[in-house]
Write a protein that holds these residues in place. Structure first.
Motif, PDB file in Angstrom:
ATOM      1  N   VAL A   1     -11.011   4.521  -1.780  1.00  0.00           N
ATOM      2  CA  VAL A   1      -9.566   5.378  -1.498  1.00  0.00           C
ATOM      3  C   VAL A   1      -8.678   5.403  -2.578  1.00  0.00           C
ATOM      4  O   VAL A   1      -8.177   6.554  -2.771  1.00  0.00           O
ATOM      5  N   LEU A   2      -8.457   4.607  -3.321  1.00  0.00           N
ATOM      6  CA  LEU A   2      -7.535   4.434  -4.421  1.00  0.00           C
ATOM      7  C   LEU A   2      -7.890   5.495  -5.423  1.00  0.00           C
ATOM      8  O   LEU A   2      -7.419   6.350  -5.983  1.00  0.00           O
ATOM      9  N   LEU A   3      -9.257   5.508  -6.034  1.00  0.00           N
ATOM     10  CA  LEU A   3      -9.688   6.210  -6.973  1.00  0.00           C
ATOM     11  C   LEU A   3     -10.042   7.599  -6.656  1.00  0.00           C
ATOM     12  O   LEU A   3     -10.037   8.376  -7.436  1.00  0.00           O
ATOM     13  N   THR A   4      -9.948   7.781  -5.212  1.00  0.00           N
ATOM     14  CA  THR A   4     -10.167   9.262  -4.961  1.00  0.00           C
ATOM     15  C   THR A   4      -8.995  10.023  -4.465  1.00  0.00           C
ATOM     16  O   THR A   4      -8.809  11.071  -4.184  1.00  0.00           O
ATOM     17  N   ALA A   5      -7.992   9.211  -4.344  1.00  0.00           N
ATOM     18  CA  ALA A   5      -6.576   9.808  -3.883  1.00  0.00           C
ATOM     19  C   ALA A   5      -5.750  10.620  -4.904  1.00  0.00           C
ATOM     20  O   ALA A   5      -5.895  10.640  -5.963  1.00  0.00           O
ATOM     21  N   THR A   6      -5.286  11.607  -4.021  1.00  0.00           N
ATOM     22  CA  THR A   6      -4.287  12.381  -4.775  1.00  0.00           C
ATOM     23  C   THR A   6      -2.819  11.855  -4.945  1.00  0.00           C
ATOM     24  O   THR A   6      -2.405  11.259  -3.882  1.00  0.00           O
ATOM     25  N   GLY A   7      -2.397  11.780  -6.159  1.00  0.00           N
ATOM     26  CA  GLY A   7      -1.093  10.908  -6.199  1.00  0.00           C
ATOM     27  C   GLY A   7       0.044  11.855  -6.912  1.00  0.00           C
ATOM     28  O   GLY A   7      -0.315  13.235  -7.092  1.00  0.00           O
ATOM     29  N   TYR A   8       1.102  11.504  -7.010  1.00  0.00           N
ATOM     30  CA  TYR A   8       2.097  12.480  -7.526  1.00  0.00           C
ATOM     31  C   TYR A   8       2.567  11.927  -9.189  1.00  0.00           C
ATOM     32  O   TYR A   8       2.276  10.738  -9.415  1.00  0.00           O
TER      33      TYR A   8
ATOM     34  N   SER B   1       0.888  -1.167   0.152  1.00  0.00           N
ATOM     35  CA  SER B   1       0.058   0.051   0.064  1.00  0.00           C
ATOM     36  C   SER B   1       0.763   1.155   0.065  1.00  0.00           C
ATOM     37  O   SER B   1       0.367   2.423  -0.596  1.00  0.00           O
ATOM     38  N   THR B   2       2.020   1.293   0.446  1.00  0.00           N
ATOM     39  CA  THR B   2       2.895   2.396   0.306  1.00  0.00           C
ATOM     40  C   THR B   2       3.225   2.904  -0.936  1.00  0.00           C
ATOM     41  O   THR B   2       3.864   3.750  -1.019  1.00  0.00           O
ATOM     42  N   PHE B   3       3.260   1.749  -1.913  1.00  0.00           N
ATOM     43  CA  PHE B   3       3.380   2.333  -3.392  1.00  0.00           C
ATOM     44  C   PHE B   3       2.540   3.291  -3.656  1.00  0.00           C
ATOM     45  O   PHE B   3       2.763   3.888  -4.577  1.00  0.00           O
ATOM     46  N   PHE B   4       1.272   3.462  -2.982  1.00  0.00           N
ATOM     47  CA  PHE B   4       0.320   4.570  -3.368  1.00  0.00           C
ATOM     48  C   PHE B   4       0.338   5.647  -2.351  1.00  0.00           C
ATOM     49  O   PHE B   4       0.260   6.776  -2.616  1.00  0.00           O
ATOM     50  N   PHE B   5       0.334   5.274  -0.976  1.00  0.00           N
ATOM     51  CA  PHE B   5       0.388   6.236   0.053  1.00  0.00           C
ATOM     52  C   PHE B   5       1.506   7.024   0.626  1.00  0.00           C
ATOM     53  O   PHE B   5       1.514   7.841   1.623  1.00  0.00           O
ATOM     54  N   GLY B   6       2.600   6.193   0.161  1.00  0.00           N
ATOM     55  CA  GLY B   6       3.951   6.786   0.503  1.00  0.00           C
ATOM     56  C   GLY B   6       4.389   6.392   1.814  1.00  0.00           C
ATOM     57  O   GLY B   6       3.876   5.761   2.764  1.00  0.00           O
ATOM     58  N   SER B   7       5.852   6.583   2.227  1.00  0.00           N
ATOM     59  CA  SER B   7       6.552   6.325   3.287  1.00  0.00           C
ATOM     60  C   SER B   7       7.266   7.596   3.866  1.00  0.00           C
ATOM     61  O   SER B   7       7.454   8.342   2.929  1.00  0.00           O
ATOM     62  N   ASP B   8       7.774   7.569   5.032  1.00  0.00           N
ATOM     63  CA  ASP B   8       8.470   8.516   5.580  1.00  0.00           C
ATOM     64  C   ASP B   8       9.887   8.327   5.168  1.00  0.00           C
ATOM     65  O   ASP B   8      10.766   8.028   6.333  1.00  0.00           O
ATOM     66  N   PHE B   9      10.409   8.811   4.211  1.00  0.00           N
ATOM     67  CA  PHE B   9      11.935   8.772   3.971  1.00  0.00           C
ATOM     68  C   PHE B   9      12.391   9.822   3.132  1.00  0.00           C
ATOM     69  O   PHE B   9      11.691  10.435   2.400  1.00  0.00           O
TER      70      PHE B   9
ATOM     71  N   TYR C   1      -6.996  12.694  -8.072  1.00  0.00           N
ATOM     72  CA  TYR C   1      -7.491  11.208  -8.946  1.00  0.00           C
ATOM     73  C   TYR C   1      -6.402  10.756  -9.751  1.00  0.00           C
ATOM     74  O   TYR C   1      -7.004  10.243 -10.853  1.00  0.00           O
ATOM     75  N   LYS C   2      -5.177  10.690  -9.303  1.00  0.00           N
ATOM     76  CA  LYS C   2      -4.269  10.117 -10.203  1.00  0.00           C
ATOM     77  C   LYS C   2      -4.409   8.890 -10.254  1.00  0.00           C
ATOM     78  O   LYS C   2      -4.325   8.474 -11.641  1.00  0.00           O
ATOM     79  N   TYR C   3      -4.883   7.881  -9.323  1.00  0.00           N
ATOM     80  CA  TYR C   3      -4.867   6.584  -9.698  1.00  0.00           C
ATOM     81  C   TYR C   3      -6.137   6.412 -10.527  1.00  0.00           C
ATOM     82  O   TYR C   3      -6.347   5.305 -11.220  1.00  0.00           O
ATOM     83  N   LEU C   4      -7.110   7.066 -10.498  1.00  0.00           N
ATOM     84  CA  LEU C   4      -8.501   7.067 -11.039  1.00  0.00           C
ATOM     85  C   LEU C   4      -8.104   7.162 -12.569  1.00  0.00           C
ATOM     86  O   LEU C   4      -8.587   6.366 -13.580  1.00  0.00           O
ATOM     87  N   HIS C   5      -7.324   8.059 -12.865  1.00  0.00           N
ATOM     88  CA  HIS C   5      -6.796   8.480 -14.246  1.00  0.00           C
ATOM     89  C   HIS C   5      -5.741   7.225 -14.763  1.00  0.00           C
ATOM     90  O   HIS C   5      -5.950   6.686 -16.017  1.00  0.00           O
ATOM     91  N   ASN C   6      -5.038   6.739 -13.853  1.00  0.00           N
ATOM     92  CA  ASN C   6      -4.265   5.444 -14.472  1.00  0.00           C
ATOM     93  C   ASN C   6      -5.133   4.208 -14.735  1.00  0.00           C
ATOM     94  O   ASN C   6      -4.477   3.620 -15.787  1.00  0.00           O
ATOM     95  N   ILE C   7      -6.091   4.035 -14.042  1.00  0.00           N
ATOM     96  CA  ILE C   7      -6.818   2.895 -14.131  1.00  0.00           C
ATOM     97  C   ILE C   7      -7.686   3.086 -15.176  1.00  0.00           C
ATOM     98  O   ILE C   7      -7.738   2.062 -16.080  1.00  0.00           O
TER      99      ILE C   7
END
Length: 362
Positions: free
Chosen positions: A228-235, A136-144, A248-254
């Motif tokens: 959550v994925l389809l409404t998430a803001t992505g990079y 899930s961190t592939f979508f929601f990110g990590s602290d690094f 809606y980055k992942y909505l566009h991707n899918i």
């Protein structure tokens, strides 16, 4: 062939290995049910039906990690080297799992069979939740934060993490829900596996009851994750180390790429069909294959949505510019080309898994 072809090719291989790994987590799903109330003879039949398949899961995990190390070493050094508490807990669980299967029924077992069943239960819960959380961190990110100058420097410290070294993601409810979804998916596939393998009406009846509960929980969690994925803001990548936020980055991707959407929908329908048909037709025992193929397709589609289409597959929630893409974290062109030749031997690994499966299946 262009450098980008090999980078995208290796992300495709990573998606295949990751998808197969998620499917094979049904062994962990089975273990998470070992402590439930049932006759001892039935419990032993459940244990026996998955006892030798943990090796396939562990083999796939090792191949998955090795492929990531070889093709995207910056991710490997960042995640495995920084979020080490997560990965150490996962690996410790697999070590305990191997020991438990070997010694739970041995003569002179001073800890008792129940103790090893508890170990197997803990691995059955923790491994899917943590592996699902890691994905899930592939979508929601990590602290690094990545110090790229240190890659060729003397310090050897490539990434900086928070004090919890990866465990902080468990404070994100989205990560927890994703991990729980993988856990209940593994339980669903385990129930379907038992229905297929154990020719005992009482055991099948017990597993259908469990399938109804696990299936309902899984579907609810899956719908939450999709929402959550389809409404998430992505990079979105705008330069090698430059990114911008996209709603809606992942909505566009899918939904914006028919082949990703098709694979996701077909996989989802296959998983649901495996569950529903197994519940409404007591004589049907092949749901494992429908749900298994569906699981692989869904996970592959999610990997594609995370890594393709100018999307960083490992976003940093601390420093946007530290986010990793398949282009800025891969091995050299020469290395990827050589490994692409080596990857032609992956069917040998698949053949080994298939042969072992056949030897232990009915």
């Amino acid at each position: 062939m262009e450098y980008t072809f090999f980078q995208e090719y290796w992300w495709f291989l990573i998606s295949v290995l990751g998808a197969v790994l998620v499917f094979l987590l049904f062994v962990q799903g089975a273990q998470s049910m070992f402590l439930q109330k049932m006759p001892e003879q039935q419990r032993e039949s459940l244990v026996e039906a998955v006892a030798h398949r943990w090796e396939l899961t562990f083999t796939t995990l090792v191949v998955f990690g090795g492929a990531f190390f070889a093709s995207f070493p910056l991710f490997y050094s960042t995640s495995f080297g920084g979020a080490y508490w997560v990965w150490m807990l996962i690996l410790l669980g697999f070590v305990v799992q191997a020991v438990s299967y070997k010694y739970r029924s041995c003569e002179g077992n001073i800890l008792g069979r129940k103790t090893y069943d508890i170990f197997l239960f803990l691995n059955g819960v923790i491994a899917p939740v943590l592996l699902g959380g890691a994905v899930s961190t592939f979508f929601f990110g990590s602290d690094f934060t990545i110090s790229r100058s240190n890659i060729v420097g003397d310090s050897g410290i490539i990434s900086q993490w928070g004090p919890w070294h990866g465990l902080e993601v468990l404070a994100d409810w989205r990560v927890v829900v994703f991990g729980l979804m993988v856990l209940f998916l593994s339980r669903v596939i385990a129930n379907l596996w038992y229905i297929n393998q154990i020719d005992d009406e009482e055991t099948r009846k017990w597993n259908r009851h469990q399938l109804l509960v696990n299936g309902a929980v899984f579907v609810c969690l899956y719908l939450v994750v999709l929402a959550v994925l389809l409404t998430a803001t992505g990079y979105e990548t705008v330069g090698e180390h430059e990114f911008r936020l996209v709603e809606y980055k992942y909505l566009h991707n899918i939904c914006g790429n028919w082949w990703v959407l098709t694979v996701l929908l077909v996989g989802t329908v296959a998983v649901l069909a495996g569950i529903i048909v197994s519940l409404v037709r007591p004589s049907f025992t092949k749901g494992i294959w429908l749900a298994g193929v569906g699981t692989v397709l869904v996970v592959m589609a999610l990997f594609w949505a995370a890594g393709y289409f100018a999307t960083p597959y490992y976003p940093s929630s601390t420093d946007l510019s530290s986010s990793l893409t398949i282009y800025n974290s891969s091995s050299s062109e020469f290395t990827l080309k050589v490994m692409s030749i080596v990857s032609l031997f992956l069917p040998v690994v698949a053949g080994y898994i298939g042969w072992v499966w056949y030897k232990f299946a009915k």
